[in-house]
Scaffold this motif. Structure first.
Motif, short mmCIF file in Angstrom:
data_model
loop_
_atom_site.label_atom_id
_atom_site.label_comp_id
_atom_site.label_asym_id
_atom_site.label_seq_id
_atom_site.Cartn_x
_atom_site.Cartn_y
_atom_site.Cartn_z
N ARG A 189 1.00 -1.16 -0.06
CA ARG A 189 -0.04 0.00 0.06
C ARG A 189 0.84 1.07 -0.05
O ARG A 189 0.34 2.17 -0.63
CB ARG A 189 -0.92 -0.02 1.00
CG ARG A 189 -1.82 -1.19 1.07
CD ARG A 189 -3.10 -1.27 2.23
NE ARG A 189 -4.04 -2.23 1.94
CZ ARG A 189 -5.24 -2.03 2.25
NH1 ARG A 189 -5.60 -1.39 2.92
NH2 ARG A 189 -6.13 -3.20 2.24
N ALA A 215 -6.20 1.23 9.45
CA ALA A 215 -7.47 1.43 9.50
C ALA A 215 -8.12 0.23 8.80
O ALA A 215 -9.29 -0.27 9.29
CB ALA A 215 -7.98 2.65 8.69
N THR A 216 -7.52 -0.32 7.92
CA THR A 216 -8.22 -1.51 7.10
C THR A 216 -8.30 -2.86 8.24
O THR A 216 -9.19 -3.54 8.29
CB THR A 216 -7.47 -2.04 5.94
OG1 THR A 216 -7.60 -1.14 5.13
CG2 THR A 216 -8.19 -3.34 5.39
N LEU A 217 -7.16 -2.84 8.91
CA LEU A 217 -6.87 -4.06 9.82
C LEU A 217 -8.15 -3.93 11.01
O LEU A 217 -8.68 -4.93 11.50
CB LEU A 217 -5.63 -4.14 10.34
CG LEU A 217 -4.55 -4.62 9.58
CD1 LEU A 217 -3.21 -4.45 10.34
CD2 LEU A 217 -4.84 -6.05 8.91
N ASN A 218 -8.43 -2.68 11.22
CA ASN A 218 -9.20 -2.35 12.65
C ASN A 218 -10.70 -2.50 12.04
O ASN A 218 -11.54 -3.08 12.68
CB ASN A 218 -8.90 -0.88 12.97
CG ASN A 218 -9.98 -0.59 14.18
OD1 ASN A 218 -10.53 -1.36 14.76
ND2 ASN A 218 -9.59 0.71 14.75
N GLN A 219 -11.04 -1.91 10.73
CA GLN A 219 -12.22 -2.23 10.24
C GLN A 219 -12.60 -3.65 10.33
O GLN A 219 -13.75 -4.16 10.35
CB GLN A 219 -12.34 -1.60 8.98
CG GLN A 219 -13.72 -1.54 8.05
CD GLN A 219 -14.74 -0.72 8.81
OE1 GLN A 219 -14.24 0.51 9.11
NE2 GLN A 219 -16.05 -1.04 8.73
N ASN A 220 -11.59 -4.44 9.64
CA ASN A 220 -11.86 -5.87 9.57
C ASN A 220 -11.90 -6.78 10.81
O ASN A 220 -11.82 -8.14 11.05
CB ASN A 220 -11.04 -6.49 8.57
CG ASN A 220 -11.27 -6.07 7.30
OD1 ASN A 220 -12.30 -5.71 6.79
ND2 ASN A 220 -10.23 -6.08 6.19
N LEU A 270 -3.80 3.61 6.07
CA LEU A 270 -4.70 2.79 5.37
C LEU A 270 -4.50 1.29 5.85
O LEU A 270 -5.68 0.55 5.98
CB LEU A 270 -4.40 2.98 3.84
CG LEU A 270 -5.11 2.11 2.74
CD1 LEU A 270 -6.61 2.67 3.04
CD2 LEU A 270 -4.90 2.31 1.43
N THR A 271 -3.53 0.90 5.98
CA THR A 271 -3.34 -0.50 6.54
C THR A 271 -3.86 -0.79 7.97
O THR A 271 -4.66 -1.68 8.24
CB THR A 271 -1.64 -0.74 6.51
OG1 THR A 271 -1.06 -0.57 5.33
CG2 THR A 271 -1.47 -2.35 7.13
#
Length: 365
Positions: free
Chosen positions: A23, A87-92, A84-85
């Protein structure tokens, strides 16, 4: 046992590190593509306006400008890639799974720190091998407004040298046949840091044991009188190479060459504090990539469903951009002499490392 291991899971470390690197470099590619296009739109007209220039010169400009853009925006890309990394790990809910497995916040961020250290090493090598040379070539080309670069005639202008308490200024310095000749010479003779007299001469040339001044005169400050001296020998102990040292630009030299040039300038009595700040920033600049996971860590922790994930991401971006502002400000203060070289190069790095660690500990650990 998990709490004592920096990388409790090799699989998780590889997954997070790969996600971060892909990313970060993807964002860097997009930024460079857009910014290089915009920059070329503004400069291509100037390049093609010079008689004889064509497509090859435009591509030459791209080849010289591209490394500068990469150097400037690599830390921004690492910051955005980090946010971005995470936030994505947190969102999932992957961060929650890691925490549930017993991993601390520092262990969650450990793969990002390792990958960022790799990016810092690549950045340093890239700056040393490519960016410094490209910057020097582009600067010389832009000085002649994209025309053919003339051959250096060896003449230097407005050179200052320090000899003990005295300051020597030469309007021009010319090397011919191995002999150094000065024109428009002024020697500001000082006693205890206070100006006592000014020695003027039309020209001076290096001889054994000093310098031969032609048509010299000395202005005595205390009495306000001028004494005509004719041809005299003065400035004993001042070496010719102190005048022939070229003006050094820190961003155009690799680390070791710049360090050597600073030593030469310092021996010649030239001011070098600003260059020392640039020298150490060649290390602290690439290492700023390691700070980005720490500053962007606020996007990793906290419940995504609480609706505050976007706010956390914005906070991480704000911390990262505040670091870049502080870094540029410190370098500017170093150039002005308001900050010491160490403070100009390392002050923002140390300050934001402490801020990032404090925020991480207070919010999660």
């Amino acid at each position: 046992m998990h709490q004592l291991s920096f990388f409790p899971s090799r699989t998780m470390a590889l997954y997070v590190g790969r996600l971060f690197l892909v990313r970060s470099f993807g964002i860097l590619f997009a930024l460079v593509l857009v910014l290089q296009t915009l920059d070329l739109l503004g400069e291509s007209g100037k390049i093609l306006a010079v008689a004889g220039n064509g497509d090859s010169e435009v591509w030459r400009y791209v080849g010289l400008r591209l490394p500068q853009i990469v150097e400037t925006f690599l830390p921004f890309s690492v910051l955005l890639g980090t946010i971005l990394t995470l936030a994505t790990l947190n969102q999932n809910s992957e961060v929650i799974a890691m925490k549930a497995a017993g991993m601390s916040a520092h262990q969650v961020l450990a793969p990002l720190f390792l990958a960022a250290f790799l990016v810092a090493g690549i950045s340093f090598a890239f700056n040393e091998r490519i960016v410094a040379r490209a910057t020097a070539s582009l600067s010389a080309w832009q000085k002649v407004e994209y025309a053919r670069i003339p051959v250096d005639n060896g003449v230097r202008s407005n050179i200052w040298v320090r000899a003990g308490d005295d300051l020597i200024n030469a309007q021009t310095v010319q090397t011919t046949g191995g002999t150094v000749k000065l024109t428009g010479v002024r020697v500001y003779e000082r006693t205890g840091g206070v100006l006592s007299s000014i020695l003027r001469a039309d020209s001076a040339r290096a001889i054994a044991g000093g310098w031969e001044f032609t048509n010299a005169s000395r202005f005595i400050r205390r009495s306000g009188t001028v004494r005509e001296l004719g041809t005299i020998v003065a400035a004993k102990g001042v070496r010719p190479d102190q005048f022939t040292l070229a003006q050094v630009k820190g961003d155009e030299l690799p680390f070791l060459q710049l360090k050597s040039a600073i030593a030469d300038l310092e021996a010649a009595g030239r001011p070098v504090d600003a260059l020392k700040g640039v020298l150490w920033h060649k290390i602290s600049g690439p290492l700023s990539a390691i700070l980005m996971p720490l500053l962007g860590a606020v996007a990793a922790f906290g419940l995504a469903r609480s609706g505050k994930l976007f706010v956390r991401a914005i906070l991480g971006m704000a911390l990262g951009f505040a670091y870049f502002v502080a870094d540029n400000f410190a370098l500017a203060m170093g150039d002005l002499g308001a900050y010491s070289p160490f403070l100009a190069a390392w002050g923002p790095f140390i300050l934001f490392a402490l801020i990032g660690e404090m925020i991480l500990i207070r919010t999660e650990e």
